[in-house]
Design a protein around this motif. Sequence first.
Motif, mmCIF file in Angstrom:
data_model
loop_
_atom_site.group_PDB
_atom_site.id
_atom_site.type_symbol
_atom_site.label_atom_id
_atom_site.label_comp_id
_atom_site.label_asym_id
_atom_site.label_seq_id
_atom_site.Cartn_x
_atom_site.Cartn_y
_atom_site.Cartn_z
ATOM 1 N N GLY A 1 32.375 18.542 -48.408
ATOM 2 C CA GLY A 1 33.724 19.093 -48.483
ATOM 3 C C GLY A 1 33.848 20.148 -49.561
ATOM 4 N N LEU A 2 33.319 19.858 -50.751
ATOM 5 C CA LEU A 2 33.362 20.857 -51.819
ATOM 6 C C LEU A 2 32.600 22.108 -51.405
ATOM 7 C CD1 LEU A 2 32.891 18.825 -55.119
ATOM 8 C CD2 LEU A 2 34.885 20.102 -54.372
ATOM 9 N N LEU B 1 30.230 3.789 -49.015
ATOM 10 C CA LEU B 1 29.993 4.471 -50.284
ATOM 11 C C LEU B 1 29.242 5.773 -50.037
ATOM 12 C CD1 LEU B 1 30.755 3.579 -53.127
ATOM 13 C CD2 LEU B 1 28.387 2.964 -53.483
ATOM 14 N N GLY B 2 28.315 5.711 -49.073
ATOM 15 C CA GLY B 2 27.594 6.928 -48.703
ATOM 16 C C GLY B 2 28.529 7.971 -48.132
ATOM 17 N N ALA B 3 29.523 7.502 -47.366
ATOM 18 C CA ALA B 3 30.510 8.424 -46.813
ATOM 19 C C ALA B 3 31.190 9.182 -47.928
ATOM 20 C CB ALA B 3 31.546 7.652 -46.004
ATOM 21 N N ARG B 4 31.501 8.474 -49.016
ATOM 22 C CA ARG B 4 32.170 9.137 -50.124
ATOM 23 C C ARG B 4 31.305 10.304 -50.634
ATOM 24 N NH1 ARG B 4 33.117 5.858 -55.542
ATOM 25 N NH2 ARG B 4 34.685 4.778 -54.315
ATOM 26 N N ASN B 5 30.026 9.996 -50.899
ATOM 27 C CA ASN B 5 29.172 11.054 -51.448
ATOM 28 C C ASN B 5 29.003 12.203 -50.470
ATOM 29 O OD1 ASN B 5 28.664 9.752 -53.907
ATOM 30 N ND2 ASN B 5 27.262 8.383 -52.856
ATOM 31 N N THR C 1 23.535 7.608 -50.032
ATOM 32 C CA THR C 1 24.062 8.612 -49.110
ATOM 33 C C THR C 1 23.454 8.287 -47.758
ATOM 34 O OG1 THR C 1 22.255 10.117 -49.465
ATOM 35 C CG2 THR C 1 24.192 10.466 -50.817
ATOM 36 N N TRP C 2 24.063 8.803 -46.716
ATOM 37 C CA TRP C 2 23.592 8.437 -45.374
ATOM 38 C C TRP C 2 22.116 8.806 -45.170
ATOM 39 C CZ3 TRP C 2 28.630 10.834 -43.228
ATOM 40 C CH2 TRP C 2 29.655 9.899 -43.313
ATOM 41 N N GLY C 3 21.787 10.030 -45.540
ATOM 42 C CA GLY C 3 20.411 10.483 -45.318
ATOM 43 C C GLY C 3 19.404 9.596 -46.022
ATOM 44 N N ALA C 4 19.704 9.252 -47.281
ATOM 45 C CA ALA C 4 18.779 8.423 -48.049
ATOM 46 C C ALA C 4 18.672 7.032 -47.442
ATOM 47 C CB ALA C 4 19.241 8.338 -49.498
#
Lengths: 338, 321
Positions: free
Chosen positions: A132-133, A122-126, A286-289
């Motif tokens: 990407g944007l 799910l973190g990958a998605r965010n 997210t990964w960082g969090a």
Amino acid sequence: MTDIDVVTDEHAPEVPVLADAPVKKVKVKRRGRITKWLAIGWLAFITISAIGANSLPYIPHSCEPGDSMCSTAVKGSLLLGQLPPKWAFFSEAPKPVNGAPERMGLMGTDKNGFDIFSRSMLGARNSLIIAGLAITFGLAIGTFLGMIAGYFRGKVDTVIENISNVMLAFPALLLAIFLVTFFNDPNTTGAANSRPLWPIILALVVLSIPPLTRLVRANTIAYAQRDFVVAARSLGAKGSRILFREILPNIVPTLLSFALTGLAILIVAEGGLAFLGLSVEAPVPTWGAMIAAGSEPLRNGAWWISLMPAFVMFLTVLSINLLGDVLAQRFNSREAIG
Amino acid sequence: MRYVLRKLAQTIFVVVVVTFLTSIALRFLPGGTDVIVALKTGPGATPEQAQAVIKELGLDKPWYTQYFSWMTDFVTGNWGNTFQTNQSIATEVKRALPVSLYLMIYGQFVALSLAVPTAVWSAYKQNSRFDRAASTSAFAMLSMPNFIVAPVLILLFSVNTKFIPYPSIYTSIFDDPVAHFKAFVLPSLTIAIPLYAGYMRVLRADVIGTLQNDFITTARAKGVGTGPLLFKHALRPSLFSIVTSAAVNIGALMGGVVIVEQFFLLNGMGRLTVESIFRREYPTVQYAVVILALIYIFANFFVDLAYAWIDPRVRAARALG
């Protein structure tokens, strides 16, 4: 005497090297190809998992507000808290609770009993959406500015270069922090409960514009002096036509490799912001969090909470970098030929 | 000399713009003034109170007066107090700055001192086993941001072996050198690893290029030994890119410092900035960001001067262009 020895030492191995040079070359090439496909495979896996993150067959990755399954701990939110991954036979849960399995899932669970693997996806998605944007916008603006500066030169060039110099004078992460906090302030955004996504993206776009502008400018200058551009100009083509029909198609391959490298950098930058608690709001992973959340339990030996998302992030960034490298090499050699 | 003056003028221009943006720009963003007033008065202030605060902070004056008074305060060190705890901002910054400076210097030092010998040897023994191992690992390290390296190092050295205390507690180098270095070992290593990777790749490529030059063959023919050949003849002409990337990295270094200080709970500039952001102490954030930006700008200025030392051709080329 010793000097002569060194020289002979140097030249002696040259013969065997030459003898098996073709074999070695093939080996190196194949290894490169394998890593390339591994990288593509990993990225495909991450992307598919990110898209389907909600339906992954694992323990819940987060609690929806009012989700009774979570709050009643039927799924064992706290019961399953902080379990090491299944394969980690050497690790024991800090506090084994009665009736709970000792190890859980591919990557263990965090302190709320959420499965780290599904949370990582799910973190990958965010992370991928944000980065990407940001790289898309950054590349669009950077390409436009860079091409104008590189083709028209003169005053436009000076203005654009000075602006990007000033932007580069800020330490990147500090600038991002500054932008994100300012736009996240409830006093300015009005709504205190939901943190908007666009300040993060804006900050990342701002970070990516100056270096991209520089790179595109350098590439444009290189093409602006080529014969076909001169020919188009002497046929009376307008500046916009030359820029978009003659120069742009030629720099697109280079832009692609910039895009990949930039994507890797922005994923890391987003991770940094998220680590500091400045990215998406807390329950959304997210990964960082996730890494930040794991730094506290890490002290008590619960290593998987931090290291597993870190590992996923590392593999992703590494894959993107590898592909960027492959692209850069391929197009560089083609440029050398053409 | 003309080159130095030109660079100095450019630097001053950037300094003015950067200080202007950090000091004043906030107030001109939509709602900026309201934020500042709300911070000072707390929620639910009457319009009269708000007006008084605006007067007190000089927010009603034209922008050049605001900027000028801000700069005067900044240069004279009259930075005021924090909104909430009412401590002197200058003292806070003075306490935090050395921690970050040590961290940055140690980080750069570790990265460079590891990268230079590795890169030179890799370039000399191109495609050897050593070179391949070093290049591959450097490529992997390039994808390891600080917040990935930090938990691994903490796990290895502070949790499993208890070799180094965590969180790191800053002690002055003059009071207790051992404790000082113990506190900084892991944070500097964390910062150094991604930097090392970049330096090693850049320098390796440059040294490979330099080694193909005729003067290297000449030196070799004269009978110069391998060590002096690599480090005296080949290194200096190859330094150009690594110095550039060392300068560019100062910006990345500051980002790294923010994250590493947060991870290791070191009370430096990064932590001060982040904590101030969460406590909405914008003046502290402003001063911290300006200080860091100034360090960055002046470091870049000195690097530009260093170019001229490394490669005298730059002096001529840059003075013209």
